[in-house]
Design an enzyme around this catalytic site. Structure first.
Site, mmCIF file in Angstrom:
data_model
loop_
_atom_site.group_PDB
_atom_site.id
_atom_site.type_symbol
_atom_site.label_atom_id
_atom_site.label_comp_id
_atom_site.label_asym_id
_atom_site.label_seq_id
_atom_site.Cartn_x
_atom_site.Cartn_y
_atom_site.Cartn_z
ATOM 1 N N TYR A 72 13.880 -1.898 -5.644
ATOM 2 C CA TYR A 72 13.328 -1.158 -4.517
ATOM 3 C C TYR A 72 13.529 -1.927 -3.213
ATOM 4 O O TYR A 72 13.639 -1.326 -2.142
ATOM 5 C CB TYR A 72 11.848 -0.876 -4.764
ATOM 6 C CG TYR A 72 11.623 -0.040 -6.003
ATOM 7 C CD1 TYR A 72 12.286 1.169 -6.184
ATOM 8 C CD2 TYR A 72 10.765 -0.480 -7.013
ATOM 9 C CE1 TYR A 72 12.101 1.932 -7.324
ATOM 10 C CE2 TYR A 72 10.567 0.284 -8.153
ATOM 11 C CZ TYR A 72 11.239 1.481 -8.306
ATOM 12 O OH TYR A 72 11.063 2.227 -9.441
ATOM 13 N N LYS A 111 2.259 12.171 -4.080
ATOM 14 C CA LYS A 111 0.822 12.109 -4.346
ATOM 15 C C LYS A 111 0.562 11.466 -5.711
ATOM 16 O O LYS A 111 1.386 11.595 -6.623
ATOM 17 C CB LYS A 111 0.191 13.513 -4.261
ATOM 18 C CG LYS A 111 0.811 14.568 -5.187
ATOM 19 C CD LYS A 111 0.314 14.467 -6.611
ATOM 20 C CE LYS A 111 1.067 15.391 -7.519
ATOM 21 N NZ LYS A 111 0.823 15.101 -8.945
#
Length: 341
Positions: A72, A111
Site C-alpha cells: 500500500y 465504509k
C-alpha cells in the site's frame, strides 16, 4: 392529500465531475465493483491497484490495464495516483488510509471509516493536518434517491420526525470474512452501519442506546438489534443479521407523512411516501447494483477535491464518526470486541 410533489434530485451528472486518477487499495470484491462502476460511468479513471500480495495486485491489474503495486505504501507513492480508494478489510482501513495521507494522497475509505470512532477520528485528524481530502465511501449517501430523501426530511415535508424503522439482513456463508473474528466479523460494520449511518444522519446524535446481540459459536456476533432514543422523543428501531435475508427496508416516520425506501434501501431504487390521509405517492428510481451506484461517490469526491474542499457535503466526517460512536456503544453493551482492543 391528493397530490404530493417530489423534489428533483440535485445530484449532478457524474460525467461532469473533474476526472481524477484513482488507485485502489485492496483488489477484493468491492474493489472490483468500484473499478467496474468507474469504467462504465462518469469521468473518473482507475490507474493503479495495490495489495500486500503483488500476485493479487497483478491479477487484478492485468485485465484492466492498471499498474500493480505489492504494497500500500508503493501505491500511495505512485505519482500517477491522485486519490486512493481504500477497499481493504475493515481492520486495515486506518492503516492504509494513514499511509496514503502521509504520502500526500487524498482518500475515500470504504465504509466503515474505521473500526471505531477513535480510528475514524485519527483519519480525519491526519487529513486535516495535511490539508487533504478524506471521506467515508458510504455509497447510499451519494445516490440520487437519498438526495430526494434529504430534501423531503429537511424541507419539513414529512412533518416532525418521530421514528426511523429499518432492517438489513443477508445470508453470509461461513466462508465469508464476516465470520472471521480476526477481521472484525459480524453484521454490524458490513450491514448494520448503513442503518446507523442513515438513522443518525436524519435524527442526529442519540442520547439513549440499547443493544441486543447474539454471538455465534466462534464468538462473532450473528445478529444485532438496536433501539435508539433522540432528544425530543424520536426513536430508531434497527436490526441487522448475517444469518438470513430480510426485506432490507428503511422507513422514516413523521407527523405528516412516512417515507419508505425500497429494499434493499441502501441501493439505487425508488421510494414511497404515505401521507397522513393514507394516500401513497411514488418516486420511481431505477433499481441497481454497486456497479450502477459507486461512481456517484467518486464523482462527489472529485468535485470536492477539485474545489479545494477537504470533505463532501453528502457525508461529512463528523457524520461518520457519529455513527461509529453509536456502534462503539452497541459493541460495549453486547460484548463485541474487535482485534487490538
Amino acid at each position: 392529500m391528493r397530490g404530493f410533489e417530489f423534489p428533483a434530485s440535485r445530484v449532478p451528472d457524474p460525467a461532469d465531475a473533474p476526472s481524477l486518477r484513482w488507485g485502489i487499495a485492496g483488489p477484493g470484491w468491492i474493489g472490483e465493483r468500484f473499478a467496474e462502476s468507474l469504467s462504465r460511468h462518469g469521468s473518473q479513471r482507475v490507474t493503479a491497484v495495490g495489495s500486500r500480495s503483488l500476485a493479487r495486485a497483478e491479477e487484478f491489474a492485468a485485465p484492466r490495464g492498471l499498474r500493480a503495486h505489492g504494497s500500500y505504501g508503493e501505491l500511495a507513492a505512485d505519482p500517477e495516483v491522485d486519490v486512493v480508494y481504500v477497499a481493504t478489510p475493515h481492520t486495515a482501513h486506518v492503516e492504509v488510509a494513514l499511509t496514503a495521507l502521509e504520502a500526500g494522497k487524498h482518500v475515500l475509505v470504504e465504509k466503515p471509516l474505521g473500526l471505531s470512532a477513535r480510528e475514524a477520528e485519527r483519519i480525519a485528524e491526519a487529513a486535516r493536518a495535511r490539508g487533504l481530502f478524506a471521506a467515508e465511501a458510504l455509497w447510499t449517501a451519494f445516490l440520487p434517491s437519498y438526495d430526494v430523501v434529504r430534501q423531503l426530511v429537511r424541507g419539513g415535508r414529512l412533518g416532525e420526525l418521530t421514528a426511523v424503522v429499518g432492517d438489513y439482513g443477508e445470508y453470509l456463508p461461513p466462508s465469508h470474512r464476516a465470520h472471521e473474528p480476526a477481521l472484525a466479523g459480524g453484521p454490524l460494520l458490513d450491514l448494520g452501519i448503513y442503518l446507523l449511518a442513515l438513522a443518525t444522519d436524519l435524527l442526529g446524535e442519540p442520547d439513549r442506546i440499547l443493544g441486543l446481540g447474539a454471538p455465534l459459536a466462534n464468538g462473532v456476533n450473528g445478529q444485532l438489534s438496536a433501539l435508539l432514543g433522540f432528544p425530543g422523543g424520536a426513536q430508531a428501531t434497527l436490526t441487522t443479521t448475517m444469518l438470513g435475508f430480510t426485506p432490507a427496508q428503511l422507513t422514516v416516520v413523521g407527523t405528516e407523512a412516512a417515507l419508505t425506501l425500497d429494499g434493499p434501501f441502501n441501493s439505487p431504487g425508488g421510494l414511497t411516501v404515505t401521507t397522513a390521509d393514507g394516500a401513497t405517492h411514488r418516486w420511481e428510481g431505477t433499481p441497481g447494483s454497486h456497479v450502477d451506484g459507486l461512481h456517484f461517490q467518486a464523482a462527489a469526491a472529485a468535485r470536492a477535491i477539485a474545489a479545494g474542499r477537504l470533505e463532501v457535503d453528502e457525508r461529512p466526517l463528523e457524520m461518520s464518526v457519529r455513527a461509529l460512536r453509536v456502534a462503539d456503544e452497541l459493541r460495549r453493551q453486547t460484548g463485541i470486541v474487535y482485534p487490538g482492543e
